[in-house]
Design a protein around this motif. Structure first.
Motif, PDB file in Angstrom:
ATOM      1  N   VAL A 477       0.893  -1.166   0.000  1.00 37.84           N
ATOM      2  CA  VAL A 477       0.000   0.000   0.000  1.00 37.84           C
ATOM      3  C   VAL A 477       0.922   1.204   0.000  1.00 37.84           C
ATOM      4  CG1 VAL A 477      -1.697   1.316   1.308  1.00 37.84           C
ATOM      5  CG2 VAL A 477      -1.832  -1.183   1.254  1.00 37.84           C
ATOM      6  N   LEU A 478       1.013   1.866  -1.162  1.00 36.97           N
ATOM      7  CA  LEU A 478       2.023   2.909  -1.328  1.00 36.97           C
ATOM      8  C   LEU A 478       1.425   4.307  -1.367  1.00 36.97           C
ATOM      9  CD1 LEU A 478       4.075   0.973  -4.011  1.00 36.97           C
ATOM     10  CD2 LEU A 478       4.530   1.113  -1.574  1.00 36.97           C
ATOM     11  N   ILE A 479       0.112   4.384  -1.464  1.00 37.64           N
ATOM     12  CA  ILE A 479      -0.566   5.676  -1.333  1.00 37.64           C
ATOM     13  C   ILE A 479      -1.889   5.419  -0.622  1.00 37.64           C
ATOM     14  CG2 ILE A 479       0.414   6.530  -3.517  1.00 37.64           C
ATOM     15  CD1 ILE A 479      -2.369   6.285  -4.748  1.00 37.64           C
TER      16      ILE A 479
ATOM     17  N   PHE C 113       5.360   9.094   2.760  1.00 34.91           N
ATOM     18  CA  PHE C 113       4.149   8.413   2.305  1.00 34.91           C
ATOM     19  C   PHE C 113       3.085   9.439   1.913  1.00 34.91           C
ATOM     20  CE2 PHE C 113       1.477   4.691   2.053  1.00 34.91           C
ATOM     21  CZ  PHE C 113       0.200   5.156   2.321  1.00 34.91           C
ATOM     22  N   GLU C 114       2.948  10.487   2.715  1.00 37.30           N
ATOM     23  CA  GLU C 114       1.977  11.536   2.399  1.00 37.30           C
ATOM     24  C   GLU C 114       2.365  12.249   1.101  1.00 37.30           C
ATOM     25  OE1 GLU C 114       1.794  13.831   6.004  1.00 37.30           O
ATOM     26  OE2 GLU C 114       0.465  12.388   7.005  1.00 37.30           O
ATOM     27  N   TYR C 115       3.662  12.481   0.917  1.00 39.82           N
ATOM     28  CA  TYR C 115       4.150  13.052  -0.339  1.00 39.82           C
ATOM     29  C   TYR C 115       3.747  12.150  -1.504  1.00 39.82           C
ATOM     30  CZ  TYR C 115       7.505  13.572  -4.152  1.00 39.82           C
ATOM     31  OH  TYR C 115       8.087  13.685  -5.400  1.00 39.82           O
ATOM     32  N   GLN C 116       3.995  10.852  -1.382  1.00 44.09           N
ATOM     33  CA  GLN C 116       3.644   9.903  -2.434  1.00 44.09           C
ATOM     34  C   GLN C 116       2.145  10.002  -2.755  1.00 44.09           C
ATOM     35  OE1 GLN C 116       7.045   6.488  -1.310  1.00 44.09           O
ATOM     36  NE2 GLN C 116       4.906   5.964  -1.091  1.00 44.09           N
ATOM     37  N   SER C 117       1.337  10.087  -1.725  1.00 42.11           N
ATOM     38  CA  SER C 117      -0.111  10.142  -1.923  1.00 42.11           C
ATOM     39  C   SER C 117      -0.532  11.438  -2.602  1.00 42.11           C
ATOM     40  CB  SER C 117      -0.836  10.013  -0.575  1.00 42.11           C
ATOM     41  OG  SER C 117      -0.494   8.793   0.042  1.00 42.11           O
ATOM     42  N   MET C 118      -0.020  12.550  -2.136  1.00 39.82           N
ATOM     43  CA  MET C 118      -0.442  13.832  -2.696  1.00 39.82           C
ATOM     44  C   MET C 118       0.024  13.971  -4.149  1.00 39.82           C
ATOM     45  SD  MET C 118      -0.326  16.615   0.411  1.00 39.82           S
ATOM     46  CE  MET C 118       1.240  16.242   1.165  1.00 39.82           C
ATOM     47  N   VAL C 119       1.216  13.486  -4.442  1.00 39.35           N
ATOM     48  CA  VAL C 119       1.698  13.579  -5.821  1.00 39.35           C
ATOM     49  C   VAL C 119       0.939  12.604  -6.718  1.00 39.35           C
ATOM     50  CG1 VAL C 119       3.718  13.277  -7.314  1.00 39.35           C
ATOM     51  CG2 VAL C 119       3.946  14.461  -5.142  1.00 39.35           C
ATOM     52  N   ALA C 120       0.496  11.478  -6.162  1.00 39.16           N
ATOM     53  CA  ALA C 120      -0.356  10.567  -6.943  1.00 39.16           C
ATOM     54  C   ALA C 120      -1.644  11.290  -7.317  1.00 39.16           C
ATOM     55  CB  ALA C 120      -0.652   9.314  -6.139  1.00 39.16           C
ATOM     56  N   VAL C 128       3.781   6.542  -6.656  1.00 33.98           N
ATOM     57  CA  VAL C 128       4.808   7.596  -6.774  1.00 33.98           C
ATOM     58  C   VAL C 128       5.986   7.161  -5.926  1.00 33.98           C
ATOM     59  CG1 VAL C 128       5.334  10.026  -6.296  1.00 33.98           C
ATOM     60  CG2 VAL C 128       3.028   9.354  -7.016  1.00 33.98           C
ATOM     61  N   ASN C 129       7.200   7.315  -6.420  1.00 32.98           N
ATOM     62  CA  ASN C 129       8.324   6.927  -5.556  1.00 32.98           C
ATOM     63  C   ASN C 129       8.744   8.094  -4.682  1.00 32.98           C
ATOM     64  OD1 ASN C 129      10.169   8.562  -6.919  1.00 32.98           O
ATOM     65  ND2 ASN C 129      11.354   6.888  -7.792  1.00 32.98           N
ATOM     66  N   ALA C 130       9.684   7.845  -3.794  1.00 32.79           N
ATOM     67  CA  ALA C 130      10.045   8.854  -2.791  1.00 32.79           C
ATOM     68  C   ALA C 130      11.008   9.902  -3.318  1.00 32.79           C
ATOM     69  CB  ALA C 130      10.638   8.160  -1.560  1.00 32.79           C
ATOM     70  N   SER C 131      11.316   9.877  -4.550  1.00 32.64           N
ATOM     71  CA  SER C 131      12.062  10.889  -5.317  1.00 32.64           C
ATOM     72  C   SER C 131      13.219  10.324  -6.124  1.00 32.64           C
ATOM     73  CB  SER C 131      12.599  12.045  -4.459  1.00 32.64           C
ATOM     74  OG  SER C 131      13.681  11.629  -3.650  1.00 32.64           O
ATOM     75  N   HIS C 132      13.487  10.987  -7.246  1.00 26.75           N
ATOM     76  CA  HIS C 132      14.747  10.860  -7.974  1.00 26.75           C
ATOM     77  C   HIS C 132      15.453  12.201  -7.875  1.00 26.75           C
ATOM     78  CE1 HIS C 132      14.865   6.858  -9.451  1.00 26.75           C
ATOM     79  NE2 HIS C 132      13.707   6.935 -10.077  1.00 26.75           N
ATOM     80  N   LEU C 295      10.554   3.380  -2.094  1.00 25.50           N
ATOM     81  CA  LEU C 295       9.103   3.391  -1.941  1.00 25.50           C
ATOM     82  C   LEU C 295       8.774   3.214  -0.472  1.00 25.50           C
ATOM     83  CD1 LEU C 295       8.159   1.045  -4.908  1.00 25.50           C
ATOM     84  CD2 LEU C 295       7.534   3.451  -4.708  1.00 25.50           C
ATOM     85  N   VAL C 296       7.841   4.010   0.034  1.00 20.26           N
ATOM     86  CA  VAL C 296       7.401   3.879   1.420  1.00 20.26           C
ATOM     87  C   VAL C 296       6.042   3.225   1.413  1.00 20.26           C
ATOM     88  CG1 VAL C 296       6.788   5.107   3.530  1.00 20.26           C
ATOM     89  CG2 VAL C 296       8.684   5.916   2.112  1.00 20.26           C
ATOM     90  N   GLY C 297       5.868   2.199   2.219  1.00 18.28           N
ATOM     91  CA  GLY C 297       4.607   1.484   2.282  1.00 18.28           C
ATOM     92  C   GLY C 297       4.013   1.519   3.673  1.00 18.28           C
ATOM     93  N   GLU C 298       2.714   1.291   3.711  1.00 18.69           N
ATOM     94  CA  GLU C 298       1.983   1.276   4.973  1.00 18.69           C
ATOM     95  C   GLU C 298       1.995  -0.140   5.517  1.00 18.69           C
ATOM     96  OE1 GLU C 298      -2.050   3.560   5.011  1.00 18.69           O
ATOM     97  OE2 GLU C 298      -2.484   1.440   5.361  1.00 18.69           O
TER      98      GLU C 298
END
Lengths: 482, 130, 459
Positions: A477-479, C113-120, C128-132, C295-298
């Motif tokens: 779960v990534l987002i 994770f919040e960054y990944q979600s908002m950018v998605a 979305v990955n955690a950055s390049h 990648l950050v996961g829940e």
């Protein structure tokens, strides 16, 4: 009190944070076909945003908080004056494409930093463009490739990599289209010279070597390694992650290294930021200078202005614009403050601290140190194999350290040491801090023998306990959106 | 813990097992392998129709901390893959000899002669570092 | 001593514990011939002195707090709310390491994770990955990922000529050892038809930019048609885009993109003379295991509490080594945090407002400039915040005039990258430009057109 609010859960429809002014120009209609249907971003007030992130920050450990002895990461104190200088509007509010005549201070800083890094490490030319160590490393491998091709050596496709190497080494090799060939280490933790000789042939591009290596040891045979590789027509790449041990002590370029990357966010005190941004400049000997990634800063012919110059046979651009300038300002500030004498003292003290740790650990007998018969450099590699506690592993020791309010050392690296526990104190830690940490390690060893469950259940004092990584990887779960 | 060996199968040094069904070779990984990997989180399967050679890495089995290449013991064409592994990769941990990974229509069954039987494989494992 | 806390007594005690008399003994393994080089560096300074020195160096630059600027071309002067710096100045965030011990890194991990979600949400994509490192390397990583997804059976990457020139350069640098063909940007004309015609069985990926480097905005329909045509040939589509534009405009996820890249510099990261910036990298969930970058996961902890971890790490170098999807280790974590704080603080309304202001001001500028007899703007080409101005004389001369007479930093000179456009300037207008600045610009441009004014470009 546990804080576990998720940002979208704090959102209230219609709420706004930052206000922007009304348009001061007549409006131009925006054709409906271009406009998006919805924008699922949170709607928060500024007080909410501030509190949310402040609360999140309080769940973090950081080097501003305490001892962070991660091997090969060089978690030294991040000077605050570096933060100050990088935020000066004269640096921060510069567009990278401005006319060079408008930015001589910034380009001058880069030019000086290029030269200072070259001087510290014994090279002839430096590019500051790569954004991180792995990025600089990849550039370095591409430089080796280009140089060999320019020499007409088109049959070379292998790169020798010690078995103790950081994972980025073989990864960078593969990205450049080459094959990584492993070289074992000998009983003293050095690259095995006989194994090296056996693998050297005219298909070898070169070797990637870290010195001091990931065992924390100075490669005793480094000069011979470089000579052997050169004789076979190869080049020597140096991984500069461990430069903190040798500034003012020895220069890698003098030992025979041809190309090396540097980590400004390790050796040169710029902060790690939770995983970046870093900066990974790459330095080369004169023969390889034409291949550097660019553009780099140079002086014009009259030597009265700075210009951007693309090296004549450059491997190309590896990043947009000039590199992580904001990080360069911090490293530059640091080097200007310390000077040559200061940098040497940094390395001497880093090595002193690590050897002190090693000596005390050897004396206590609780954690074996496989290469403890040698002086280490800036880091020492122990093993989480506590005598009398066979069912306790490095992972458990690490998690129990968290309960004592420490960040654990690096665990399970380098791969060639079983149950590795790699500790790098850095020079900015005082004796008292180190002593307390070592006392805690001994206490944990006692717990391991008497009540191993304390370690297996650890951590119990952290913002959260051990996390289920299997679950995270099986159904990722990534987002999470409303 | 005692590792299990299925005596009806053949084994490679790289820990795959092979079962022959006419000219089709069924491939999986041994109890030793799944134990070393621990909790398996993902299996990357080959594509049906792929032409492969003996020794080629054709699949990957991943845990949280490691990724292991699965080498085909024989050359031929991949004719079936175990799609159940997409949803429940942990089947390999629970039943390594039942949870097959892929099936190959072998072009040269003699290649299987290079594999070990269960006893030889068990002896091989005794000399390995865990 | 600076940052080194040891007293002499402590050093002695430590040496005694080690069993040495002199520090030199620790360096016995270092070849004697090379030991203790004299480093030719400037003399050390105290903090007070270094502040003075850096202040002088900084003052030597013409910065955008003092000069109005219409320069874009991949780096932009957008508004940065004050709260961003407050948050990233917290030592818990900026002096932390990569979150390999998740129990004491939940701040970093949850923020990521919040960054990944908002950018998605922003890009309309699933992961979305955690950055390049930046927008350019993100494109290079997209190419590598596409080749991987296509199982190495397709070896051509088709790139649009209106993809940022620096992105195309970085893509070529990255792939020089990978035996791939990078083509498409030699095409003349800047529409998609020629690109689609070139697409064939060997094409792994098509890369375009929208809004493109020259500012042009393609309609969602055009983009969908492109995606359909590319997919019909079995290729993937990567779209490089502008995150501020996405506050207003249809995101690439809605029109068929497989991979979306961008530079997140515009999301609160400031200009900083070129870096550190932020490589935004988003893709479809089915490709997640071929992706690169953290990648950050829940997940949950042993007590059942929700928490976050780095996951799918077997793609990465520290585990997979030579078979990793990329060699990336450190990324741009703090810059991603900046973007997250920015998006949270601006929210859906603020971001939309920033985009609308940029739109209105840019269109106002374009209309006024087009009215000048000596200049031309192709106003029938839709654009967002950047547009091409055809000029009556070399852009370098015009920019010299703008700077000397009005203290204005003009737009980007396109003559190096797009010589076929003649004397063309890429002009950018954002919410940071006032009407007064724009009106001054227009006046200055008009004056600069006067052939009587002789302009010698100093260099």
């Amino acid at each position: 009190m546990k804080y576990d609010a998720y940002i979208y859960d704090l959102s209230t429809p219609g709420r706004t944070g930052v206000d922007l002014p009304e348009p001061d120009v007549p409006e131009t209609p925006i054709p409906a076909e271009f406009v998006r249907d919805e924008l699922p971003l949170p709607e928060l007030s500024l007080p909410q945003v501030t509190r949310h992130y402040l609360r999140l920050s309080q769940k973090n450990y950081a080097v501003d908080k305490g001892f962070y002895p991660l091997g090969s990461c060089t978690m030294k104190y991040n000077p605050k004056v570096n933060e100050w200088s990088s935020r000066l509007p004269g640096f921060a509010a510069l567009h990278p494409l401005q006319d060079p005549l408008l930015t001589p201070g910034a380009m001058g800083l880069m030019y000086d930093l290029q030269n200072m890094i070259a001087e510290i490490a014994g090279f002839d030319a430096v590019s500051l463009q790569p954004a991180a160590g792995a990025h600089g490393e990849f550039a370095g491998v591409l430089i080796m490739r280009a140089a060999q091709l320019a020499r007409g050596e088109t049959q070379r496709h292998k790169i020798l990599v010690p078995d103790s190497a950081h994972g980025t080494n073989p990864a960078s090799t593969a990205m450049a289209g080459f094959t990584a060939v492993q070289i074992p280490s000998d009983a003293d933790g050095n690259v095995d010279i006989d194994a090296l000789k056996a693998k050297l042939d005219d298909e070898v591009i070169g070797i990637m070597i870290t010195n001091p290596n990931t065992l924390g040891l100075f490669e005793s045979n480094i000069v011979e390694v470089c000579e052997l590789v050169h004789e076979a027509g190869g080049l020597v790449y140096g991984d500069g992650a461990n430069l903190n041990a040798i500034m003012g002590i020895v220069r890698p370029g003098d030992l025979g290294i041809d190309v090396m990357h540097f980590n400004l966010h390790k050796t040169f005190s710029t902060p790690h930021g939770g995983g970046g941004p870093g900066s990974g400049p790459v330095g080369v000997v004169a023969e390889l200078a034409p291949f550097l990634p660019g553009p780099i800063v140079d002086l014009n012919d009259a030597e009265d202005a700075y210009i951007w110059k693309q090296p004549e046979q450059s491997i190309g651009r590896v990043k947009s614009f000039h590199g992580n300038f904001g990080v360069m300002v911090k490293a530059y500030t640091y080097i200007r403050m310390l000077g040559a004498a200061g940098l040497r003292e940094v390395s001497e003290t880093a090595v002193l601290n690590a050897n002190y740790m090693q000596a005390r650990i050897l004396k206590s007998g609780n954690y074996p140190i496989p290469y403890g018969h040698r002086f280490c450099m800036h880091e020492t590699v122990a093993q989480g194999k506590i005598p009398g506690a066979e069912d306790v592993h490095t992972l458990d020791v690490a998690k129990r350290l968290i309960d004592y309010d420490y960040h654990p050392p690096t665990i399970y690296f380098p791969l060639i040491v079983h149950e590795a526990l790699m500790m790098e104190p850095t020079e900015t830690e005082d004796k008292e801090t180190i002593d307390e940490f070592l006392d805690t390690l001994d206490k944990i060893a006692e717990e391991a023998r008497e009540n191993a469950d304390l370690l297996h259940q650890a951590p119990v004092n952290a913002p959260i306990r051990r996390l289920d990584e299997v679950h995270a990887a099986r159904k990722p779960v990534l987002i999470r959106l409303p | 813990m005692t590792l299990k060996y299925d005596s009806t199968l053949k084994y490679a040094e790289t820990d795959e097992w092979a079962k022959v069904e006419d000219d089709v070779v069924v491939v999986g990984i041994s109890d030793y392998a799944q134990d070393a990997l621990s909790d398996i989180v993902y299996v990357e399967l080959p594509e049906v129709g792929d032409e492969i050679g003996a020794g080629d890495a054709v699949a990957t089995v991943e845990s949280v901390k490691a990724a292991s290449d699965i080498n085909s013991p024989v050359s031929g064409e991949v004719i079936e893959v175990n799609e159940a592994l997409e949803d429940t990769p942990e089947m390999i941990n629970e039943d390594p000899y039942g949870a097959w990974i892929f099936k190959v229509k072998a072009s040269d069954l003699a290649e299987l002669d290079a594999l070990m039987d269960a006893d030889a494989y068990e002896a091989f494992n005794e000399n390995r570092e865990h | 001593m600076r940052y080194i806390p040891h007293t002499e007594a402590e050093r002695q005690a430590m040496m005694a514990a080690i069993g040495i008399q002199d520090i030199d003994e620790l360096f016995a393994a270092v070849p004697a011939d090379y030991r203790y080089p004299q480093l030719d560096l400037p003399e050390p300074m105290t903090e007070m002195e270094v502040m003075r020195e850096l202040e002088m160096m900084a003052a030597d630059n013409a910065n955008l707090r003092e000069f109005a600027s219409f320069l874009g071309a991949g780096a932009y002067n957008h508004f940065v709310p004050a709260v961003v710096d407050t948050i990233i100045s917290r030592g818990e965030f900026y002096t932390a390491y990569t979150p390999y011990q998740p129990e004491i890194s939940q701040g970093t991990l949850q923020a990521a994770f919040e960054y990944q979600s908002m950018v998605a949400a922003l890009t309309g994509m699933e992961v979305v990955n955690a950055s390049h490192y930046d927008g350019a390397t993100a494109v290079a990583e997209a190419a590598v990922m596409a080749v991987n997804i296509q199982r190495h059976k397709r070896r051509t990457i088709l790139i649009s000529p209106t993809l940022h020139p620096q992105y195309r350069q970085v893509l070529r640098t990255y792939t020089q050892g990978m035996d791939l063909k990078i083509v498409g940007d030699e095409l003349e004309g800047h529409d998609f038809h020629a690109l689609i015609d070139m697409c064939n069985k060997d094409t792994a990926l098509v890369v375009v930019q929208n809004p493109d480097f020259l500012g042009k905005l393609h309609t969602p329909q055009e983009m969908q048609d492109l995606a359909d045509a590319v997919h019909a040939k079995g290729a993937l589509l990567a779209v490089a885009t502008d995150p501020i534009a996405l506050g207003l405009l249809t995101p690439p996820g809605d029109y068929g993109a497989d991979i979306v890249t961008a530079d997140g510099q515009v999301l609160g990261n400031g200009l900083n003379f070129g870096g550190p910036y932020l490589g935004i990298f988003a893709f479809r969930a089915k490709h997640m295991r071929k992706s690169s970058g953290r990648l950050v996961g829940e997940t949950v902890d042993v007590d059942g509490n929700k928490g976050y971890v780095l996951t799918l790490s077997t793609r990465e170098q520290h585990i997979r080594r030579e078979k990793a999807t990329s060699n990336i280790c450190s990324n741009q974590a703090l810059n991603a945090l900046v973007a997250a704080v920015y998006l949270a603080a601006m929210g859906k309304h603020g971001l939309r407002k920033a985009a609308e202001l940029s739109w209105h001001k840019a269109h106002y500028a374009a209309q006024k400039i087009d009215q000048l007899p000596a200049y031309g703007v192709a106003n029938d080409t839709p654009f967002f915040k950047e547009f091409v101005v055809t000029c009556p004389r070399p852009v370098s001369e015009i920019n010299q005039y703008l700077l000397e007479e009005y203290g204005i930093i003009g737009g980007y000179d396109l003559s190096q990258d797009y010589p076929e456009l003649g004397n063309a300037m890429l002009l950018c207008v954002t919410e940071m430009n006032t009407r007064e600045e724009i009106d001054d610009l227009v006046t200055a441009l008009q004056e600069a057109a006067n052939p009587q004014i002789r302009l010698e470009v100093t260099q």
